[in-house]
Structure formats: structure tokens, C-alpha cells
Design a protein around this motif. Structure first.
Motif, short mmCIF file in Angstrom:
data_model
loop_
_atom_site.label_atom_id
_atom_site.label_comp_id
_atom_site.label_asym_id
_atom_site.label_seq_id
_atom_site.Cartn_x
_atom_site.Cartn_y
_atom_site.Cartn_z
N TYR A 8 0.75 -1.32 -0.05
CA TYR A 8 0.13 -0.09 -0.13
C TYR A 8 0.91 1.09 -0.15
O TYR A 8 1.77 1.31 0.66
N GLY A 9 0.56 2.12 -0.79
CA GLY A 9 1.41 3.57 -0.91
C GLY A 9 2.00 3.61 -2.21
O GLY A 9 2.24 4.77 -2.68
N ARG A 14 -2.56 2.69 -7.80
CA ARG A 14 -3.86 3.73 -7.89
C ARG A 14 -3.80 3.94 -9.51
O ARG A 14 -4.54 4.84 -9.86
N LYS A 171 -6.11 4.50 9.71
CA LYS A 171 -5.07 5.34 8.84
C LYS A 171 -3.63 4.99 9.58
O LYS A 171 -2.69 5.01 8.61
N LEU A 174 -2.31 1.60 7.76
CA LEU A 174 -1.92 2.07 6.57
C LEU A 174 -0.68 2.81 6.31
O LEU A 174 0.23 2.40 5.46
N GLU A 175 -0.68 3.81 7.16
CA GLU A 175 1.12 4.43 7.01
C GLU A 175 2.05 3.52 7.35
O GLU A 175 3.10 3.74 6.69
N SER A 178 2.97 1.56 4.43
CA SER A 178 3.52 2.40 3.19
C SER A 178 5.19 2.53 3.80
O SER A 178 5.73 2.72 2.88
N LYS A 179 5.23 2.64 5.08
CA LYS A 179 6.53 2.85 5.54
C LYS A 179 7.37 1.55 5.71
O LYS A 179 8.42 1.74 6.28
N PHE A 190 8.29 -1.91 -0.73
CA PHE A 190 7.64 -0.81 0.04
C PHE A 190 7.82 0.30 -0.69
O PHE A 190 8.94 0.66 -1.34
N PRO A 191 6.74 1.44 -1.01
CA PRO A 191 7.08 2.50 -1.68
C PRO A 191 8.43 3.29 -1.01
O PRO A 191 8.85 3.25 0.15
#
Length: 192
Positions: A8-9, A14, A171, A174-175, A178-179, A190-191
Motif C-alpha cells: 500500500y502506498g 492507484r 489510517k 496504513l501509514e 507504506s513505511k 515498499f514505496p
């Protein structure tokens, strides 16, 4: 070869994915890798964006769900025997039936599961791995998995269907995803 799942991220999750043609490079190898990656990650579906490829391709194996139902659950999805199928350049033709809730999860959003409401049936046109065209209607848990994977090629995630309060409640999780602040038993990227 087991490929890393995009977390995710990542922007690719998207994007609206692009159609492919029969001359897509190493398509059979990609499909083999997607099946292997999905099974190694204990998934029942996997879309190309989840392995960082923005193309309209996903695989579904809902037979696993049907075959592993408990005795008291056998009547949950009447007439749904599950499928093991490749979907290329899929387009939803129509949906029908009442929306029903199911606790969904996603390999790209590990350790988060939430109830998502989706219609009972989906009519979808797609090409199989030999680029043969099909138009079929699916229902039950098979339709559910198809809806979820189809969303991936449209740049959507199951969390997009959650109410604002639920979104606020997850939230922080999810953060963390993404980290890269999460541990899973499959390969993830990961992003940055």
C-alpha cells in the motif's frame, strides 16, 4: 519465481491499468510467476499491479475457498464451485443482486481486514491465457474475488469502500504498511 508484492502506498496500485496484446513479452512466464506468488502468499487472487505491472491482468483461484469450507458453511455459496482462471483485459459488463458483506483482506494491505459490501453477481468479458474471448456471469465468493481483483486493475482498493470513520481508524496501520513497518511471511516491496 516468487515475485515481491507491492505494498500500500505504491503509485502503481492507484493507476488504471493498460490492455495487453498476445505479443506481450514472456506472458506465460509472468502468469506462472503470478500463480506461484499468489500461492506462496496464501492468496486467492492476484492482480498485475500488485507485482508492479500496470496491465489489465489478474488470476483467481476461488476453488481454494470452496474446497476449504467447513461442514456447516457448505451452503454459504450455493452453485458456486469456484474457478481457477486467468483474466486478461477484463471489463465488467453488469452487476446484479443485493450487496452483501464479506470480510476482505489484500496481500498489498497486510493485516487489515474489513467488511466490504459488493453485489451478488458480476457479468464480465475477458480474454483467457490463450487470448480466447469469454463473457461469463459469476456469483457468490467467486464474484467477490473477481470484484476485488478487478478493482486492482482500475486503481481501486478494498479500503476505498469503507466508511470515513473506519478509514480514520485504520489510517495509522496504513501509514505503517507504506513505511515498511510491518512483518509478513511473503516478499513485499515498499514505496520509497
Amino acid at each position: 519465481m516468487i515475485l515481491p508484492i507491492v505494498a500500500y502506498g505504491a503509485p502503481v496500485l492507484r493507476e488504471v491499468s493498460q490492455d495487453i496484446t498476445p505479443d506481450y513479452p514472456d506472458l506465460q512466464k509472468l502468469l506462472d510467476n503470478m500463480w506461484e506468488t499468489m500461492y506462496a502468499s496464501s492468496g486467492v487472487g492476484l492482480a498485475a499491479p500488485q507485482i508492479n505491472k500496470p496491465i489489465r491482468l489478474f488470476v483467481v483461484d476461488s476453488e481454494q475457498i470452496i474446497n476449504n469450507l467447513e461442514e456447516d458453511e457448505e451452503n454459504l455459496y450455493p452453485g458456486d464451485h469456484g474457478i481457477k482462471q486467468v483474466f486478461i483485459n477484463a471489463k465488467i459488463v453488469e452487476t446484479e443482486g443485493d450487496d452483501w458483506a464479506y470480510n476482505e483482506g489484500c496481500l498489498s494491505i497486510p493485516k487489515i481486514r474489513e467488511d466490504v459490501y459488493r453485489p451478488e453477481k458480476v457479468k464480465i468479458k475477458y480474454l483467457d491465457e490463450n487470448f480466447q474471448p469469454h463473457v461469463r456471469t459469476f456469483h457468490g465468493i467467486t464474484a467477490r474475488v473477481i470484484f476485488h481483483e478487478y478493482d486492482h486493475i482500475e486503481g481501486k482498493l478494498f479500503i476505498d469502500y469503507l466508511k470515513p470513520l473506519k478509514k480514520r481508524m485504520i489510517k495509522g496501520k496504513l501509514e505503517d504498511i507504506s513505511k515498511g513497518k510491518i512483518r509478513v511471511d511473503y516478499k513485499m516491496v515498499f514505496p520509497k
